[in-house]
Design a protein around this motif. Structure first.
Motif, mmCIF file in Angstrom:
data_model
loop_
_atom_site.group_PDB
_atom_site.id
_atom_site.type_symbol
_atom_site.label_atom_id
_atom_site.label_comp_id
_atom_site.label_asym_id
_atom_site.label_seq_id
_atom_site.Cartn_x
_atom_site.Cartn_y
_atom_site.Cartn_z
ATOM 1 N N TYR A 1 1.366 4.492 1.738
ATOM 2 C CA TYR A 1 1.033 5.298 2.915
ATOM 3 C C TYR A 1 1.398 6.742 2.584
ATOM 4 N N LEU B 1 -9.103 6.546 1.753
ATOM 5 C CA LEU B 1 -8.479 5.590 0.844
ATOM 6 C C LEU B 1 -8.690 6.002 -0.606
ATOM 7 N N THR C 1 -10.688 -2.053 2.316
ATOM 8 C CA THR C 1 -9.486 -2.838 2.011
ATOM 9 C C THR C 1 -9.866 -4.273 1.672
ATOM 10 N N ILE D 1 -3.728 0.504 -3.637
ATOM 11 C CA ILE D 1 -4.384 1.099 -2.475
ATOM 12 C C ILE D 1 -3.491 2.192 -1.900
ATOM 13 N N THR E 1 -3.353 4.785 1.281
ATOM 14 C CA THR E 1 -3.968 5.011 2.582
ATOM 15 C C THR E 1 -3.671 6.408 3.115
ATOM 16 N N ARG E 2 -4.573 6.876 3.989
ATOM 17 C CA ARG E 2 -4.471 8.189 4.632
ATOM 18 C C ARG E 2 -4.306 9.307 3.593
ATOM 19 N N TYR F 1 -12.081 7.545 -4.720
ATOM 20 C CA TYR F 1 -11.710 8.101 -3.421
ATOM 21 C C TYR F 1 -12.821 7.850 -2.413
ATOM 22 N N VAL G 1 -8.411 3.980 -4.276
ATOM 23 C CA VAL G 1 -8.321 2.619 -4.794
ATOM 24 C C VAL G 1 -8.326 2.649 -6.317
ATOM 25 N N PHE H 1 -6.406 -0.568 7.844
ATOM 26 C CA PHE H 1 -5.821 -1.243 6.683
ATOM 27 C C PHE H 1 -5.196 -2.580 7.080
ATOM 28 N N GLU I 1 -11.970 1.925 6.525
ATOM 29 C CA GLU I 1 -10.645 1.632 5.977
ATOM 30 C C GLU I 1 -10.439 0.120 5.906
ATOM 31 N N THR J 1 -11.652 -4.347 -1.703
ATOM 32 C CA THR J 1 -10.715 -4.090 -2.795
ATOM 33 C C THR J 1 -9.918 -5.340 -3.139
ATOM 34 N N ALA K 1 0.845 -1.193 0.000
ATOM 35 C CA ALA K 1 0.000 0.000 0.000
ATOM 36 C C ALA K 1 0.881 1.244 0.000
#
Length: 213
Positions: free
Chosen positions: A20, A71, A105, A44, A46-47, A65, A73, A201, A101, A108, A18
């Motif tokens: 970050y 997230l 995940t 993916i 994240t944050r 979004y 994706v 996540f 989240e 996805t 992912a």
């Protein structure tokens, strides 16, 4: 600056690396995303905030979004056709962003999710309405702040693994999630484990792997 992306992780472990987003520049995020997009795995991030999504969307038109989960994706997997699913449970509505989240995940990565929100211990009778959904799950993720007691209760109702996710929701002595974390670590329900504070996540990845073994 050299960026070494683990493009083989999805083939090796069943889930992708992912992105970050905090602490990275837009240019770094785009460069990493471009490398991951060339693989067969879902992408993916994240944050992520709206500004990051705006820049990602320019390059990747199919990017989605999820603002509540923070997230982004790209290339999600189709849900599996089998009966396996993960139940994602929250104590309160304030825990929903972390739960989403986790849930998104899982989805996805191709795992079905049943959401059971706002069933915390202050009104625990609400939880028992969902006994069928809980006992039918291959894994239950329980997201809770405050004192973090809900995973232990759920653990006593099901035969599958329960993943506790402590959140930073709560008043002063919650210590930004530490009190919930310690409660989950000390659970007397032996099928309960936990991840780090607010780590939706990580919980989603583990739940996905459990549900698809």
């Amino acid at each position: 600056m050299t960026i070494n992306v683990d493009i083989e992780r999805f083939k090796r472990q069943g889930f992708p690396e992912a992105v970050y987003c905090p602490g990275k520049t837009i240019q770094q995020i785009l460069k990493i995303t471009e490398k991951l997009y060339k693989t067969d795995a879902p992408v993916i991030l994240t944050r992520a905030d709206k500004n990051i999504y705006k820049n990602i969307k320019k390059k990747f038109k199919k990017a989605k979004y999820y603002p509540q989960a923070r997230l982004i994706v790209i290339k999600e997997k189709k849900p599996a056709s089998g009966k396996n699913y993960v139940a994602v449970v929250t104590a309160g509505t304030s825990d929903v962003p972390v739960a989403e989240e986790c849930a998104i995940t899982c989805e996805t990565l191709g795992t079905k999710v049943v959401r059971i929100y706002d069933v915390g211990v202050a009104g625990v009778h609400r939880l028992f309405r969902y006994q069928k959904e809980l006992t039918g799950a291959d894994c239950v993720v329980v997201v809770a702040g405050m004192e973090g007691a809900l995973p232990s209760i759920v653990g006593g109702l099901v035969s599958c693994p329960v993943i506790g996710v402590p959140t930073s929701i709560g008043y002063g002595s919650n210590f930004n999630g530490i009190s919930a974390l310690l409660t989950m670590l000390n659970s007397c329900s032996a099928n309960v484990c936990c991840v780090n504070i607010d780590d939706g996540f990580g919980a989603g990845v583990i739940a996905h792997l459990i549900a698809n073994r």
